[in-house]
Design a protein around this motif. Structure first.
Motif, PDB file in Angstrom:
ATOM      1  N   PHE A   2       4.505   8.261  -6.061  1.00  0.00           N
ATOM      2  CA  PHE A   2       3.833   6.980  -6.294  1.00  0.00           C
ATOM      3  C   PHE A   2       4.609   6.145  -7.305  1.00  0.00           C
ATOM      4  O   PHE A   2       4.828   4.942  -7.095  1.00  0.00           O
ATOM      5  CB  PHE A   2       2.400   7.234  -6.763  1.00  0.00           C
ATOM      6  N   THR A   3       5.028   6.760  -8.410  1.00  0.00           N
ATOM      7  CA  THR A   3       5.775   5.999  -9.418  1.00  0.00           C
ATOM      8  C   THR A   3       7.156   5.603  -8.904  1.00  0.00           C
ATOM      9  O   THR A   3       7.646   4.507  -9.215  1.00  0.00           O
ATOM     10  CB  THR A   3       5.890   6.780 -10.733  1.00  0.00           C
ATOM     11  N   ASP A   4       7.789   6.446  -8.085  1.00  0.00           N
ATOM     12  CA  ASP A   4       9.065   6.065  -7.471  1.00  0.00           C
ATOM     13  C   ASP A   4       8.873   4.846  -6.570  1.00  0.00           C
ATOM     14  O   ASP A   4       9.736   3.950  -6.509  1.00  0.00           O
ATOM     15  CB  ASP A   4       9.642   7.218  -6.651  1.00  0.00           C
ATOM     16  N   TRP A   5       7.768   4.817  -5.866  1.00  0.00           N
ATOM     17  CA  TRP A   5       7.449   3.678  -4.993  1.00  0.00           C
ATOM     18  C   TRP A   5       7.237   2.411  -5.814  1.00  0.00           C
ATOM     19  O   TRP A   5       7.741   1.337  -5.464  1.00  0.00           O
ATOM     20  CB  TRP A   5       6.214   4.025  -4.173  1.00  0.00           C
ATOM     21  N   LEU A   6       6.513   2.529  -6.929  1.00  0.00           N
ATOM     22  CA  LEU A   6       6.337   1.373  -7.814  1.00  0.00           C
ATOM     23  C   LEU A   6       7.693   0.880  -8.319  1.00  0.00           C
ATOM     24  O   LEU A   6       7.958  -0.331  -8.363  1.00  0.00           O
ATOM     25  CB  LEU A   6       5.439   1.747  -8.997  1.00  0.00           C
ATOM     26  N   ARG A   7       8.543   1.829  -8.683  1.00  0.00           N
ATOM     27  CA  ARG A   7       9.881   1.473  -9.180  1.00  0.00           C
ATOM     28  C   ARG A   7      10.696   0.771  -8.096  1.00  0.00           C
ATOM     29  O   ARG A   7      11.394  -0.208  -8.364  1.00  0.00           O
ATOM     30  CB  ARG A   7      10.582   2.735  -9.684  1.00  0.00           C
ATOM     31  N   MET A   8      10.608   1.271  -6.864  1.00  0.00           N
ATOM     32  CA  MET A   8      11.328   0.662  -5.754  1.00  0.00           C
ATOM     33  C   MET A   8      10.927  -0.795  -5.566  1.00  0.00           C
ATOM     34  O   MET A   8      11.761  -1.647  -5.213  1.00  0.00           O
ATOM     35  CB  MET A   8      11.056   1.451  -4.473  1.00  0.00           C
ATOM     36  N   HIS A   9       9.645  -1.097  -5.821  1.00  0.00           N
ATOM     37  CA  HIS A   9       9.154  -2.464  -5.685  1.00  0.00           C
ATOM     38  C   HIS A   9       9.397  -3.307  -6.939  1.00  0.00           C
ATOM     39  O   HIS A   9       8.929  -4.451  -6.992  1.00  0.00           O
ATOM     40  CB  HIS A   9       7.663  -2.450  -5.344  1.00  0.00           C
ATOM     41  N   GLY A  10      10.102  -2.749  -7.913  1.00  0.00           N
ATOM     42  CA  GLY A  10      10.397  -3.507  -9.127  1.00  0.00           C
ATOM     43  C   GLY A  10       9.227  -3.658 -10.065  1.00  0.00           C
ATOM     44  O   GLY A  10       9.242  -4.487 -10.981  1.00  0.00           O
ATOM     45  N   LEU A  11       8.194  -2.832  -9.882  1.00  0.00           N
ATOM     46  CA  LEU A  11       6.974  -2.982 -10.681  1.00  0.00           C
ATOM     47  C   LEU A  11       7.032  -2.255 -12.020  1.00  0.00           C
ATOM     48  O   LEU A  11       6.155  -2.451 -12.870  1.00  0.00           O
ATOM     49  CB  LEU A  11       5.776  -2.479  -9.881  1.00  0.00           C
ATOM     50  N   LEU A  12       8.055  -1.420 -12.214  1.00  0.00           N
ATOM     51  CA  LEU A  12       8.170  -0.682 -13.468  1.00  0.00           C
ATOM     52  C   LEU A  12       9.322  -1.197 -14.330  1.00  0.00           C
ATOM     53  O   LEU A  12       9.712  -0.544 -15.293  1.00  0.00           O
ATOM     54  CB  LEU A  12       8.378   0.825 -13.196  1.00  0.00           C
ATOM     55  N   MET A  53       0.833  -1.198   0.000  1.00  0.00           N
ATOM     56  CA  MET A  53       0.000   0.000   0.000  1.00  0.00           C
ATOM     57  C   MET A  53       0.871   1.252   0.000  1.00  0.00           C
ATOM     58  O   MET A  53       1.814   1.366   0.780  1.00  0.00           O
ATOM     59  CB  MET A  53      -0.926   0.048   1.217  1.00  0.00           C
ATOM     60  N   PHE A  54       0.499   2.209  -0.863  1.00  0.00           N
ATOM     61  CA  PHE A  54       1.042   3.564  -0.851  1.00  0.00           C
ATOM     62  C   PHE A  54      -0.096   4.463  -0.412  1.00  0.00           C
ATOM     63  O   PHE A  54      -1.114   4.567  -1.110  1.00  0.00           O
ATOM     64  CB  PHE A  54       1.538   3.954  -2.251  1.00  0.00           C
ATOM     65  N   ALA A  55       0.013   5.087   0.756  1.00  0.00           N
ATOM     66  CA  ALA A  55      -1.065   5.927   1.292  1.00  0.00           C
ATOM     67  C   ALA A  55      -0.627   7.381   1.331  1.00  0.00           C
ATOM     68  O   ALA A  55       0.531   7.680   1.639  1.00  0.00           O
ATOM     69  CB  ALA A  55      -1.452   5.459   2.691  1.00  0.00           C
ATOM     70  N   ALA A  56      -1.550   8.288   1.031  1.00  0.00           N
ATOM     71  CA  ALA A  56      -1.243   9.725   1.056  1.00  0.00           C
ATOM     72  C   ALA A  56      -2.469  10.506   1.501  1.00  0.00           C
ATOM     73  O   ALA A  56      -3.602  10.184   1.119  1.00  0.00           O
ATOM     74  CB  ALA A  56      -0.786  10.199  -0.317  1.00  0.00           C
ATOM     75  N   ILE A  57      -2.213  11.534   2.304  1.00  0.00           N
ATOM     76  CA  ILE A  57      -3.286  12.392   2.798  1.00  0.00           C
ATOM     77  C   ILE A  57      -2.677  13.719   3.221  1.00  0.00           C
ATOM     78  O   ILE A  57      -1.484  13.783   3.540  1.00  0.00           O
ATOM     79  CB  ILE A  57      -4.022  11.726   3.985  1.00  0.00           C
ATOM     80  N   ALA A  58      -3.470  14.775   3.197  1.00  0.00           N
ATOM     81  CA  ALA A  58      -3.019  16.072   3.710  1.00  0.00           C
ATOM     82  C   ALA A  58      -3.389  16.186   5.182  1.00  0.00           C
ATOM     83  O   ALA A  58      -4.456  15.739   5.605  1.00  0.00           O
ATOM     84  CB  ALA A  58      -3.652  17.212   2.917  1.00  0.00           C
TER      85      ALA A  58
END
Length: 304
Positions: A290-300, A233-238
């Motif tokens: 979000f895309t950096d997180w996907l990349r970190m998980h090897g998803l990109l 999970m990638f969660a974001a909120i203000a």
């Protein structure tokens, strides 16, 4: 700002700021939609509207749809030369009464496609609302006002939205070769009610039927029971979110306690419904993060 969710607008329905808003019926845009249930016989009742004006100092310019009875996905596919093989179902928000199709749908999907990620905007089924725009906005404002004050009667849910999310994931995986995506790297990102839809797909889906990952953007922060095989999970909120700022971050703690991957971004300012990011705040970093997180998980990593 051009990209603000209708849910944020609803918080100001009873204030002078709301008087500056205009809701204009519009024709349904020409979209390359793919029906989730081609054989379904439900009557098409959906209403498209353009919301414009000002919410405080923020300029609103957003296309919305409500009374959706025929759920679809609309693909936004990357240039094959840039394609990574990853795919994201984009679930707009709107309190399950409406969908912010511009700010939390098309804009998000086009940005992801530019990064080489196949994106599919999910138009899921909604609670039925009054056909009259003013009556609808009154009902939406009442619901969101109750939610903001944690009052009874703000039961924001739509089980069919979860069904539609799981159906969308299944459809994309079935046609993975056509879309040039890896069936094992099909996830979701959702905003507000769309975040709740992505969460429910992750919690209620079984095994490979659930999303491979979820982006949980300004959804409720209350705790949930997390399965031992829940997706990352990638969660974001203000921190000044008009709906959920008083709830803490229990949902991220629940993911962590289940020993499942979770990343949390709590922006200082941005309120609810910042979409692709509110200028002048760090919420503009949402999609790159979000895309950096996907990349970190090897998803990109593009398939060979």
């Amino acid at each position: 700002m051009k990209h603000l969710a209708l849910t944020a607008l609803a918080l100001a329905i009873a204030t002078p700021a709301a008087a500056q808003m205009q809701i204009t019926p519009i024709a349904k845009p020409k979209l390359a939609e793919i029906p989730l249930y081609p054989a379904a016989k439900d009557a098409d009742k959906e209403q498209w509207e353009h919301v414009s004006g000002k919410y405080g100092q923020i300029v609103i310019d957003n296309d919305t749809v409500r009374n959706v009875t025929r759920p679809t996905i609309t693909p936004y596919l990357p240039d094959p030369a840039k394609a990574t093989g990853a795919a994201v179902v984009v679930a707009p928000g709107g309190a399950f009464m409406s969908l912010s199709m511009s700010s939390e749908g098309e804009v998000i999907a086009r940005w992801l496609a530019e990064q080489g990620i196949a994106a599919f905007v999910l138009k899921y089924r909604l609670n039925e609302t009054p056909r009259d725009s003013k009556a609808f906005m009154s009902a939406l404002g009442q619901r969101m006002g109750q939610a903001a004050r944690n009052l009874p009667g703000a039961d924001i849910k739509e089980p069919r939205a979860t069904q539609d999310a799981l159906a969308a994931l299944a459809l994309i995986r079935t046609r993975a070769k056509e879309f040039r995506v890896d069936p094992a790297r099909v996830g979701m990102i959702g905003f507000s009610a769309g975040a709740m839809t992505a969460l429910n797909a992750a919690l209620e889906g079984q095994g490979s039927a659930r999303p491979a990952f979820i982006g949980y953007i300004y959804g409720p922060m209350t705790t949930v029971t997390v399965p031992t095989d829940a997706p990352p999970m990638f969660a974001a909120i203000a921190m000044d979110d008009g709906l959920f700022r008083k709830q803490g971050f229990a949902i991220a703690e629940a993911w962590r306690n289940a020993r499942r991957p979770v990343e949390l971004h709590a922006y200082e300012r941005g309120d609810h419904g910042f979409g692709i990011g509110r200028p002048g705040t760090t919420t503009t970093g949402l999609l790159p993060q979000f895309t950096d997180w996907l990349r970190m998980h090897g998803l990109l990593t593009a398939s060979r």
